[in-house]
Design an enzyme around this catalytic site. Structure first.
Site, mmCIF file in Angstrom:
data_model
loop_
_atom_site.group_PDB
_atom_site.id
_atom_site.type_symbol
_atom_site.label_atom_id
_atom_site.label_comp_id
_atom_site.label_asym_id
_atom_site.label_seq_id
_atom_site.Cartn_x
_atom_site.Cartn_y
_atom_site.Cartn_z
ATOM 1 N N ARG A 147 71.872 1.428 36.766
ATOM 2 C CA ARG A 147 71.825 2.405 37.845
ATOM 3 C C ARG A 147 72.020 3.818 37.290
ATOM 4 N NH1 ARG A 147 75.248 -1.865 39.510
ATOM 5 N NH2 ARG A 147 74.502 -2.998 41.362
ATOM 6 N N LYS A 171 79.297 -1.146 40.119
ATOM 7 C CA LYS A 171 79.943 -0.940 41.411
ATOM 8 C C LYS A 171 81.310 -1.602 41.427
ATOM 9 C CE LYS A 171 75.841 -0.271 44.289
ATOM 10 N NZ LYS A 171 75.101 -0.725 45.481
ATOM 11 N N HIS A 241 65.859 4.682 40.354
ATOM 12 C CA HIS A 241 65.910 3.384 41.028
ATOM 13 C C HIS A 241 64.581 2.636 40.895
ATOM 14 C CE1 HIS A 241 67.337 0.306 43.739
ATOM 15 N NE2 HIS A 241 66.200 0.392 44.393
ATOM 16 N N ARG A 244 64.611 0.935 37.680
ATOM 17 C CA ARG A 244 65.437 -0.275 37.791
ATOM 18 C C ARG A 244 64.630 -1.395 38.454
ATOM 19 N NH1 ARG A 244 70.839 -2.129 38.324
ATOM 20 N NH2 ARG A 244 71.376 -3.099 40.307
ATOM 21 N N HIS A 267 74.263 -7.427 40.109
ATOM 22 C CA HIS A 267 74.291 -7.771 41.532
ATOM 23 C C HIS A 267 75.399 -8.776 41.809
ATOM 24 C CE1 HIS A 267 69.812 -6.583 42.301
ATOM 25 N NE2 HIS A 267 70.638 -5.576 42.474
ATOM 26 N N TYR A 276 63.245 -8.247 44.635
ATOM 27 C CA TYR A 276 62.259 -7.896 43.614
ATOM 28 C C TYR A 276 61.195 -8.977 43.430
ATOM 29 C CZ TYR A 276 65.899 -4.539 42.419
ATOM 30 O OH TYR A 276 66.832 -3.549 42.473
#
Length: 297
Positions: A147, A171, A241, A244, A267, A276
């Protein structure tokens, strides 16, 4: 309870990124300003759903998309859930709220041909600090799928040249280790040498720097990506993004296991990675039509 306490809760307890905390607080303060104008004298903590609904309508009238409104309401949901958990309120005004309908957002990744064209567009004579930095930024995004915030936060100690790995903080401050492909290693070495020559006396832990020696920032990263992707594509969306997204799509197209891609992307669940797969399925359809004997005329 003040919004400031909520901000601390998001950052320290929930361990949200600074970008997410900033977005949540912006939306909360926007709602607070609406309440101050329309419902003076009422506490933010005591607003009934009818007031929230009026705010939602006002956002739509101002031109916000359904997706944007849903994002704003998510901030309010988190706020009122926190108030309920702490005992500041006895019921959540958003408990029965249903999000607005949105069209599925399909982002078109860059093709392998476009990426090959981009990565061969640099000249070997581009050896100044900013050129080497920009090339490495592009290559790291495409080869690791990290990211934008993760790239900005990379420190020199996160690079392990010997094992060819990169540690990034994702995250909620979750670290993960990502392998670095062989072709990117010379770019890293060249950039580190140029960085040292450009800023020999600079004492900063961050890998990527601006031209003035400060930590690289969000808008600069976006400009770098937009500038170089514009060389090879006319697609409207050119952002970190999308790179990514491109990384994940190309990995899946080449047969990578979805669980492996999930881990590389950082994730929390497969559901996030599955967005995706539509491009990969399209690629499989082409192979099927081209290869299956029943499709031969």
């Amino acid at each position: 309870m003040t919004p400031k306490e909520f901000s601390k809760y998001l950052a320290l307890e929930r361990q949200y990124s600074a970008h997410t905390v900033k977005a949540y607080m912006r939306d909360l303060l926007n709602f607070e300003a609406f309440c101050a104008d329309e419902h003076k004298g009422s506490s933010l903590n005591e607003m009934p759903y009818v007031v929230i609904r009026s705010w939602i309508i006002s956002c739509l009238e101002e031109g916000c998309s359904n997706r944007t409104v849903n994002r704003k309401v998510s901030a309010l949901k988190a706020y009122y859930k926190f108030l309920l958990r702490k005992g500041y309120i006895s019921s959540n005004p958003l408990a029965g709220h249903r999000p607005l309908k949105t069209d599925r957002k399909i982002e078109v990744p860059f093709s392998q041909q476009e990426m090959r064209q981009l990565l061969t567009s640099w000249s070997d004579e581009d050896t100044d600090f900013e050129s080497l930095r920009d090339r490495l930024v592009v290559e790291l995004f495409y080869s690791t799928g990290i990211r934008r915030a993760e790239l900005i936060g990379i420190e020199l100690t996160d690079l392990d040249i010997e094992s060819k790995t990169l540690r990034v903080k994702g995250k909620r401050n979750k670290d993960r280790i990502i392998p670095i492909v062989e072709n990117v290693m010379p770019r890293i070495v060249s950039y580190l040498q140029a960085r040292e020559q450009a800023f020999p006396d600079l004492n900063t832990p961050y890998l990527f720097l601006s031209g003035s020696g400060n930590k690289i920032y969000e808008t600069l990263v976006y400009r770098i990506i937009n500038k170089y992707l514009s060389r090879v594509s006319e697609k409207v969306k050119k952002s970190p993004h999308i790179l990514r997204h491109t990384f994940a799509t190309h990995m899946l197209n080449q047969g990578a296991d979805m669980n492996s891609v999930k881990e590389l992307l950082g994730h929390a669940s497969l559901a996030s990675t599955q967005v995706y797969t539509h491009n990969s399925i399209a690629e499989l359809k082409k192979v099927h039509l081209r290869s299956h004997p029943r499709n031969k005329k």
